[in-house]
Write a protein that holds these residues in place. Structure first.
Motif, PDB file in Angstrom:
ATOM      1  N   HIS A  33       0.811  -1.220   0.000  1.00  0.00           N
ATOM      2  CA  HIS A  33       0.000   0.000   0.000  1.00  0.00           C
ATOM      3  C   HIS A  33       0.846   1.272   0.000  1.00  0.00           C
ATOM      4  O   HIS A  33       0.317   2.362  -0.183  1.00  0.00           O
ATOM      5  CB  HIS A  33      -0.896   0.048   1.241  1.00  0.00           C
ATOM      6  N   ILE A  34       2.131   1.147   0.233  1.00  0.00           N
ATOM      7  CA  ILE A  34       2.985   2.311   0.437  1.00  0.00           C
ATOM      8  C   ILE A  34       3.037   3.220  -0.787  1.00  0.00           C
ATOM      9  O   ILE A  34       2.956   4.445  -0.660  1.00  0.00           O
ATOM     10  CB  ILE A  34       4.410   1.896   0.871  1.00  0.00           C
ATOM     11  N   SER A  35       3.145   2.669  -1.975  1.00  0.00           N
ATOM     12  CA  SER A  35       3.210   3.512  -3.178  1.00  0.00           C
ATOM     13  C   SER A  35       1.953   4.352  -3.311  1.00  0.00           C
ATOM     14  O   SER A  35       2.021   5.569  -3.535  1.00  0.00           O
ATOM     15  CB  SER A  35       3.413   2.657  -4.432  1.00  0.00           C
ATOM     16  N   TRP A  36       0.794   3.703  -3.180  1.00  0.00           N
ATOM     17  CA  TRP A  36      -0.468   4.448  -3.254  1.00  0.00           C
ATOM     18  C   TRP A  36      -0.508   5.511  -2.156  1.00  0.00           C
ATOM     19  O   TRP A  36      -0.885   6.662  -2.410  1.00  0.00           O
ATOM     20  CB  TRP A  36      -1.674   3.518  -3.090  1.00  0.00           C
ATOM     21  N   MET A  63      10.757   9.642   2.078  1.00  0.00           N
ATOM     22  CA  MET A  63      10.610   8.798   0.892  1.00  0.00           C
ATOM     23  C   MET A  63      11.909   8.066   0.572  1.00  0.00           C
ATOM     24  O   MET A  63      11.889   6.897   0.180  1.00  0.00           O
ATOM     25  CB  MET A  63      10.145   9.621  -0.319  1.00  0.00           C
ATOM     26  N   VAL A  64      13.042   8.737   0.754  1.00  0.00           N
ATOM     27  CA  VAL A  64      14.334   8.073   0.535  1.00  0.00           C
ATOM     28  C   VAL A  64      14.501   6.907   1.509  1.00  0.00           C
ATOM     29  O   VAL A  64      14.977   5.827   1.127  1.00  0.00           O
ATOM     30  CB  VAL A  64      15.501   9.081   0.642  1.00  0.00           C
ATOM     31  N   LEU A  71      10.549  -0.308   0.206  1.00  0.00           N
ATOM     32  CA  LEU A  71       9.103  -0.121   0.301  1.00  0.00           C
ATOM     33  C   LEU A  71       8.551   0.834  -0.749  1.00  0.00           C
ATOM     34  O   LEU A  71       7.334   0.930  -0.926  1.00  0.00           O
ATOM     35  CB  LEU A  71       8.726   0.395   1.694  1.00  0.00           C
ATOM     36  N   LEU A  72       9.439   1.545  -1.440  1.00  0.00           N
ATOM     37  CA  LEU A  72       9.020   2.543  -2.420  1.00  0.00           C
ATOM     38  C   LEU A  72       9.968   2.474  -3.597  1.00  0.00           C
ATOM     39  O   LEU A  72      11.179   2.322  -3.417  1.00  0.00           O
ATOM     40  CB  LEU A  72       9.075   3.937  -1.767  1.00  0.00           C
TER      41      LEU A  72
END
Length: 96
Positions: A33-36, A63-64, A71-72
């Motif tokens: 779900h992390i990207s969304w 985000m980094v 996770l991203l």
């Protein structure tokens, strides 16, 4: 509990509160779900990030960290930054 941290800036605490509230409200419970969540969070808080460079910096550093933990992905990071850039352009050049 965030208020107990003494080695964290006010903007960092504010950012952590924003993210934690978002994750709880939107029930972000799985790694998938992390990207969304990052894109939705960028859209939701774009006004705050555009007003505060420090807050935007906290978001980009976070985000980094998500990227470093797998996770991203880079594309989503780029998409989130584009969301903020577009909001900044729209807010600085409002159409009459």
């Amino acid at each position: 509990m965030l208020e107990n941290f003494v080695d964290v800036s006010k903007d960092e605490k504010n950012f952590m509160h924003m993210w934690n509230s978002f994750v709880r409200k939107h029930r972000v419970i799985a790694d998938g779900h992390i990207s969304w969540a990052c894109e939705a969070f960028s859209k939701l808080h774009a006004p705050e990030f555009v007003r505060s460079r420090s807050l935007a910096g906290c978001w980009r550093i976070f985000m980094v960290k998500l990227y470093n933990h797998g996770l991203l992905d880079a594309r989503t990071m780029n998409d989130c930054n584009i969301i903020l850039e577009q909001y900044h352009k729209q807010s600085s050049n409002p159409k009459s």
